[in-house]
Design an enzyme around this catalytic site. Sequence first.
Site, mmCIF file in Angstrom:
data_model
loop_
_atom_site.group_PDB
_atom_site.id
_atom_site.type_symbol
_atom_site.label_atom_id
_atom_site.label_comp_id
_atom_site.label_asym_id
_atom_site.label_seq_id
_atom_site.Cartn_x
_atom_site.Cartn_y
_atom_site.Cartn_z
ATOM 1 N N ALA A 63 67.300 15.611 -75.821
ATOM 2 C CA ALA A 63 68.194 15.056 -75.131
ATOM 3 C C ALA A 63 67.223 14.060 -74.266
ATOM 4 C CB ALA A 63 68.858 16.174 -74.093
ATOM 5 N N GLY A 119 65.656 12.023 -71.396
ATOM 6 C CA GLY A 119 65.459 12.697 -69.597
ATOM 7 C C GLY A 119 64.094 12.386 -69.251
ATOM 8 N N THR A 120 63.044 13.105 -68.901
ATOM 9 C CA THR A 120 61.750 12.816 -68.885
ATOM 10 C C THR A 120 61.529 14.764 -69.484
ATOM 11 O OG1 THR A 120 61.574 11.874 -67.003
ATOM 12 C CG2 THR A 120 59.736 13.007 -67.881
ATOM 13 N N PRO A 121 60.389 14.762 -70.450
ATOM 14 C CA PRO A 121 60.417 16.292 -71.445
ATOM 15 C C PRO A 121 59.896 16.899 -69.326
ATOM 16 C CG PRO A 121 59.622 14.544 -72.783
ATOM 17 C CD PRO A 121 59.957 13.654 -71.396
ATOM 18 N N LYS A 125 68.248 24.243 -73.647
ATOM 19 C CA LYS A 125 67.181 25.186 -73.196
ATOM 20 C C LYS A 125 66.497 25.486 -73.404
ATOM 21 C CE LYS A 125 67.598 23.404 -68.660
ATOM 22 N NZ LYS A 125 68.070 23.373 -67.496
ATOM 23 N N ASP A 163 76.483 25.186 -64.342
ATOM 24 C CA ASP A 163 76.867 26.716 -64.576
ATOM 25 C C ASP A 163 75.221 26.577 -66.071
ATOM 26 O OD1 ASP A 163 77.512 29.010 -64.512
ATOM 27 O OD2 ASP A 163 78.838 28.597 -65.985
#
Length: 579
Positions: free
Chosen positions: A324, A326-328, A345, A380
């Site tokens: 995804a 974004g920053t890991p 996740k 959520d």
Amino acid sequence: MNQQPLPPQSERRALAIGRAVYEAFQDYHAQFSQITARARQRFETRDWSGAREDAVARIALYDHYISECMLRLRAVLLGQAHDRALWMRARTHYAELLTGLIDQELYKTFYNTLTRRYFRTQGVDAQIEFIALDIEPTDAITVPVARHTYAVSPGRLTEMLVRVLGDYPFEVPYAHRTRCAAAIAVRLLDDLAHWGEHPVRSVELLETVFYRERRAYLVGRLFGEHRFSPCVIALVNDDAGLRAEAVLTRRSDVAQLFSNSRSYFQADLTTVGDAVVFLRSLLTHKPIDELYTMLGRAKQGKTERYRTFFRHFQAHPAEQLVHADGTPGMVMVVFTLPSYPLVFKLIRDRFAYPKTMSRAQVEGKYELVFQLDRIGRLLDAQPYRFLRFPKARFSPALLQDLQSSCAMSLSEDGDDVLIALCYVQRRLRPLNLYLREQLPAAAHAAALDYGQAIKDMARNNIFPGDMLLKNFGITRHQRAVFYDYDELCLITECTFRDWPTPTSYEEQMAAEPWFHVGPRDVFPERFALFMGLPSSQLEAVKHMHPELFDPQWWRDLQARLREDDYPDTPPYADAQKLA
């Protein structure tokens, strides 16, 4: 599917299993309804702490009744708990009991949960589970949900609204029912002026009142001559008495009310599927899984989310799962299917410094979120166990990362990858990326809402722990939402301290604190160093939300929360409130 007949004794046992599971779900549903029905009394007596307790208790019901059903079945199974042929026949008998039920999908999900506990199913098992990825279950529901319908004569909108409020009586009287009706009418005529001279021709409202936090909602829709819109009337019971506080007619506002960053509604519906069909007519872009979830049917929401995702996944066989944007993260590996708005996740096996929590503690944080009033600021996060994906669908970089970083959660079965546990969330644009991509005005507004999000969470006893922008996302309604929970804790657990004044040049220049810092110590005056905001946006946040950087504000708030005095957090802007 043709099934081999079982010996008479086993056939009777299969029938008994089906009946026992059916009765267990009915017991669960009855207790769910009993807790939900208390919401009205909580609202009438302003018992907000009791309402919070009910919300937590209701979430725990499902697993309780699954476990209780397994205990009941011990006497029936007699050592045949893992007999596949027996469970296949039990499923057939169970399905016969569901014929004609509006909510048979809820019953099927309960049955599936039970079989997965017995068989430790990895992926899905079509022989013993109810599996139908190719259907939309609510399409078969044609029975209209119970509702009140009102015709509106020209010039008599207020009169009709007086009747509406009278049809929803409470043990506490309206402070002034006619005045409330008039205020609603003024707002409706203003909102819908572009519909013509007499915009409202009729109104439909669900008979069931929706409750959440400190408000009751009358949910429905209103019709003009050629169009319709949602209509949600928000009621409050405060020092001024029972009154209408707001009326929402824009789909975007109602969508935010039903957002999956909010806690579940307490709505004592006789059946759920028909209500979902109705709500979908108001919120056509809202996924069906989110509607089930917002009605408190989180397990059914998980089922529908799985069903719709894998239907899409199978329809796009050439598309790969990738990291995804974004920053890991130091704690999670996050992946997505680019064409579908979900992220998956997985907890890493080891966490990079300075993260010091354990895997069990991270899982505990995600469980904690379910027990909190999320007030539109916590996304959520649903746990899924033993998801199965074809190995070929992972990009090489993602697969290598998962194999090296998440081996405890990963296993391979032939050409498939099995994920023991992952958390699935709606995909949002990470705030740090959003601020770089937007024009200055939009970025400025997002930064201010980020500050408001921290304040909203704090007022509901939620401290994010890690305030970095990468841990927040922006919804399609431009709302800042927190979604990374590994450091989340309660405000009442923290110690908010002033930053000591240096007493020497060495202390002033020290890169690390020169004083003892406890594990729960928090220094609000230093928050600016850890937000990662550009200077202009940081100054705007400091100007708009100066209390965030004031240790005394946090201590005062903490004292209120410890007395169970939670500040009110309305789910809409002050500008939307009625005059």
